[in-house]
Design an enzyme around this catalytic site. Structure first.
Site, short mmCIF file in Angstrom:
data_model
loop_
_atom_site.label_atom_id
_atom_site.label_comp_id
_atom_site.label_asym_id
_atom_site.label_seq_id
_atom_site.Cartn_x
_atom_site.Cartn_y
_atom_site.Cartn_z
N VAL A 1 31.38 34.53 11.02
CA VAL A 1 31.38 33.24 9.86
C VAL A 1 30.24 33.00 9.24
O VAL A 1 29.94 32.90 8.15
CB VAL A 1 32.21 32.22 10.35
CG1 VAL A 1 32.29 30.98 9.45
CG2 VAL A 1 33.78 32.81 10.44
N CYS B 1 41.19 35.17 15.93
CA CYS B 1 42.19 34.22 15.36
C CYS B 1 43.52 34.19 15.65
O CYS B 1 44.12 33.49 15.96
CB CYS B 1 41.89 34.55 13.44
SG CYS B 1 40.15 34.27 12.89
N ARG C 1 37.20 41.28 20.75
CA ARG C 1 37.54 40.06 21.22
C ARG C 1 38.90 40.00 21.22
O ARG C 1 39.61 40.39 20.31
CB ARG C 1 37.02 38.73 20.56
CG ARG C 1 35.61 38.68 20.50
CD ARG C 1 35.30 37.71 19.55
NE ARG C 1 35.12 37.80 18.15
CZ ARG C 1 34.68 37.11 17.18
NH1 ARG C 1 34.15 36.02 17.57
NH2 ARG C 1 34.62 37.59 16.04
N THR D 1 35.71 28.47 18.67
CA THR D 1 36.85 27.53 18.77
C THR D 1 37.90 28.57 19.69
O THR D 1 38.97 28.81 19.20
CB THR D 1 37.51 27.01 17.62
OG1 THR D 1 37.78 28.23 16.82
CG2 THR D 1 36.59 26.06 17.29
N ASP E 1 21.06 29.44 15.90
CA ASP E 1 22.27 29.94 16.90
C ASP E 1 21.42 29.90 18.35
O ASP E 1 20.25 30.02 18.46
CB ASP E 1 22.44 31.39 16.59
CG ASP E 1 23.71 32.05 17.30
OD1 ASP E 1 24.69 32.42 16.47
OD2 ASP E 1 23.83 32.28 18.48
N1 LIG Z 1 35.70 36.08 12.81
C1 LIG Z 1 36.65 35.83 11.97
O1 LIG Z 1 37.21 36.71 11.08
C2 LIG Z 1 36.92 34.36 11.33
C3 LIG Z 1 37.65 34.15 10.27
C4 LIG Z 1 37.83 32.67 10.01
C5 LIG Z 1 37.64 31.82 10.64
N2 LIG Z 1 37.11 31.92 11.98
C6 LIG Z 1 36.55 30.82 12.79
O2 LIG Z 1 35.02 30.54 12.48
C7 LIG Z 1 34.62 30.19 13.73
C8 LIG Z 1 33.37 30.97 14.38
O3 LIG Z 1 33.92 32.32 14.35
P1 LIG Z 1 32.99 33.72 14.30
O4 LIG Z 1 33.94 34.84 14.46
O5 LIG Z 1 31.86 33.54 13.61
O6 LIG Z 1 32.44 33.60 15.95
P2 LIG Z 1 31.03 34.62 16.61
O7 LIG Z 1 31.39 34.41 17.93
O8 LIG Z 1 31.09 35.60 15.83
O9 LIG Z 1 29.79 33.39 16.02
C9 LIG Z 1 29.70 32.19 16.64
C10 LIG Z 1 28.21 32.14 16.97
O10 LIG Z 1 28.04 30.91 17.22
C11 LIG Z 1 26.94 30.86 18.22
N3 LIG Z 1 27.05 29.56 19.13
C12 LIG Z 1 27.96 29.14 19.77
N4 LIG Z 1 27.52 27.74 20.00
C13 LIG Z 1 26.86 27.28 19.40
C14 LIG Z 1 26.01 26.11 18.95
N5 LIG Z 1 26.15 25.00 19.75
N6 LIG Z 1 24.77 26.19 18.34
C15 LIG Z 1 24.47 27.44 17.62
N7 LIG Z 1 25.17 28.31 17.76
C16 LIG Z 1 26.36 28.51 18.48
C17 LIG Z 1 27.08 32.01 19.35
O11 LIG Z 1 26.17 32.44 19.74
C18 LIG Z 1 27.74 32.98 18.10
O12 LIG Z 1 26.58 33.75 17.60
C19 LIG Z 1 35.84 30.01 14.82
O13 LIG Z 1 36.38 29.10 14.88
C20 LIG Z 1 36.74 31.18 14.14
O14 LIG Z 1 38.29 30.88 14.56
C21 LIG Z 1 36.54 33.49 12.08
#
Ligand SMILES: NC(=O)c1ccc[n+]([C@@H]2O[C@H](COP(=O)([O-])OP(=O)(O)OC[C@H]3O[C@@H](n4cnc5c(N)ncnc54)[C@H](O)[C@@H]3O)[C@@H](O)[C@H]2O)c1
Length: 401
Positions: free
Chosen positions: A11, A257, A325, A83, A29
């Site tokens: 995201v 998700c 995941r 999350t 990050d």
């Molecule tokens: N992947 C999807 O398709 C998708 C779609 C819609 C919503 N979401 C939501 O978006 C959110 C993020 O998901 P994602 O898929 O991008 O996760 P991801 O695991 O791909 O990326 C998250 C990143 O955040 C970093 N991180 C964790 N804690 C941190 C902090 N305190 N400071 C800085 N970086 C930090 C991690 O190192 C990681 O690189 C989640 O809530 C998810 O449910 C994801």
């Protein structure tokens, strides 16, 4: 305008790439490997081109960092961190909490803080705002808003520009600034009356999918017991031009998700005194599919899998991505191994996973297709073992769901 994006995963990096067309973006990050790769112009996310990152870096519009102090001076901060669920399958806001800490400790002036991470209704108002205030040493009044992300990694027809985006702020000022921010790279903004509506809508979208997937997975089991072809049944039902939406049976739900978000809704419902019965049952059915599949395979193979060479094809949670995941393949492999099978897997997009590597698509006693990437040849799958069980409906001539 300086914008900081906390979290550079699926995201956060996607939003960074779009925002960097208009603003100075700092991608923060905690993962130093990801950060150094990004600063070399290498994207780790399907759907975000390395060329776009390189261009933004050269134009001075983007940089990644592990140094929280670099977010100082941002006018907008977007939170895009995981999350997940904890071991009891309850919401785990650990990453949100650590993101709040970075924000509170490093922002030097008032900013608009937007949460894009998926969480339960009330997260921005009752969790993120108070936590940032708790960690702040200075008395800075920030604005707060929510705009849940709907990105579907690997999808080409819908992107940041044309996917309708929900948003709402805690104040009219926050709402207006959120609209202004996203309108520079999203053509379809949908304002709702409160952050809680946006948060609940996001959870319900994925709950709708989770429950319907469970329903067809249950139908797959019923159909098999009755000797009816489930996919032909679904195709037949799908000819109704209204009031029906087709979902497909599978080994279960995966990704960050669908298996996770509904439990955020169930948890908040429970706290409000309402039992989320559909969500609970859907979890049970979807999580039960790997065991059901392993049982079917055992039955079809003389009642025992002891010593049988089983090849699982596709361990990513969905086709054409490397994301593992919450993949249903994990439980499928676990059940097959529990039943004595010698399991290896083939997935060249994933390559290596859990200390194991992708093995060639050949020489098995039993092949089980969990995820079918477009690049994997159907004929090769059929030739890889005398018995092929397909959970995807994409391998013509195989046994399966
Ligand atoms: N992947 C999807 O398709 C998708 C779609 C819609 C919503 N979401 C939501 O978006 C959110 C993020 O998901 P994602 O898929 O991008 O996760 P991801 O695991 O791909 O990326 C998250 C990143 O955040 C970093 N991180 C964790 N804690 C941190 C902090 N305190 N400071 C800085 N970086 C930090 C991690 O190192 C990681 O690189 C989640 O809530 C998810 O449910 C994801």
């Amino acid at each position: 305008m300086k914008v900081s994006i906390i979290g550079q995963g699926y995201v956060g990096l996607t939003i960074s790439a779009f925002a960097a067309r208009h603003y100075e973006v700092v991608g923060f990050d905690l993962n130093s490997t990801i950060v150094s790769q990004l600063n070399m112009g290498i994207s780790h996310i399907e759907g975000v081109a390395s060329e776009d990152i390189k261009r933004a870096i050269l134009e001075g519009k983007y940089r990644a960092t592990i140094d929280g102090s670099e977010i100082a001076g941002s006018e907008i901060v977007v939170i895009a961190v995981p999350t997940p669920l904890d071991e009891k399958r309850k919401p785990d806001l650990f990453f949100i909490d650590s993101a709040c800490k970075v924000i509170a400790e490093n922002l030097t002036g008032p900013a608009l803080i937007i949460n894009e991470s998926t969480s339960f209704p009330g997260t921005i108002r009752n969790y993120i705002k108070p936590v940032i205030e708790k960690y702040s040493k200075q008395n800075i009044e920030h604005e707060y808003a929510i705009s849940p992300e709907r990105v579907d990694p690997g999808r080409e027809d819908f992107n940041q520009e044309n996917t309708p985006r929900l948003y709402a702020g805690l104040t009219p000022e926050a709402t207006a600034r959120t609209r202004e921010f996203y309108s520079s790279f999203c053509d379809n903004l949908v304002e709702v009356s409160s952050p809680e509506v946006a948060e609940a809508a996001k959870l319900f979208e994925n709950t709708f999918r989770q429950v319907n997937i469970a329903l067809v997975n249950e139908l797959a089991q019923i159909s098999h017991a009755l000797g009816i072809d489930v996919r032909e049944t679904l195709d037949a039902a799908g000819t109704k031009p209204y009031g029906f939406m087709k979902f497909a049976p599978s080994a279960g739900v995966g990704g960050h998700c669908i298996p996770v978000d509904p439990s955020y809704l169930a948890d908040v419902a429970e706290k409000a005194g309402v039992e989320a019965t559909f969500i609970k049952r859907a979890n049970e059915v979807n999580l039960g599919m790997p065991k059901y599949i392993a049982g079917r395979i055992e039955n079809d193979n003389g009642g025992s899998l002891k010593g049988k060479k089983v090849l699982v094809v596709g361990v990513a949670y969905k086709p054409n991505v490397a994301d593992v995941r919450e993949t249903a393949a994990e439980l499928v492999i676990q059940h097959l191994r529990n039943q004595g099978a010698v399991v290896s897997w083939h997935d060249e997009i994933v390559g290596s996973w859990k200390g194991e590597s992708s093995t060639p698509l050949q020489g098995a006693d039993i092949t089980v297709v969990v995820t079918k990437h477009d690049s994997v040849d159907e004929k090769k799958i059929l030739a890889s073992a005398p018995y092929v069980f397909d959970t995807t409906g994409k391998v013509q001539g195989a046994t399966g769901l």
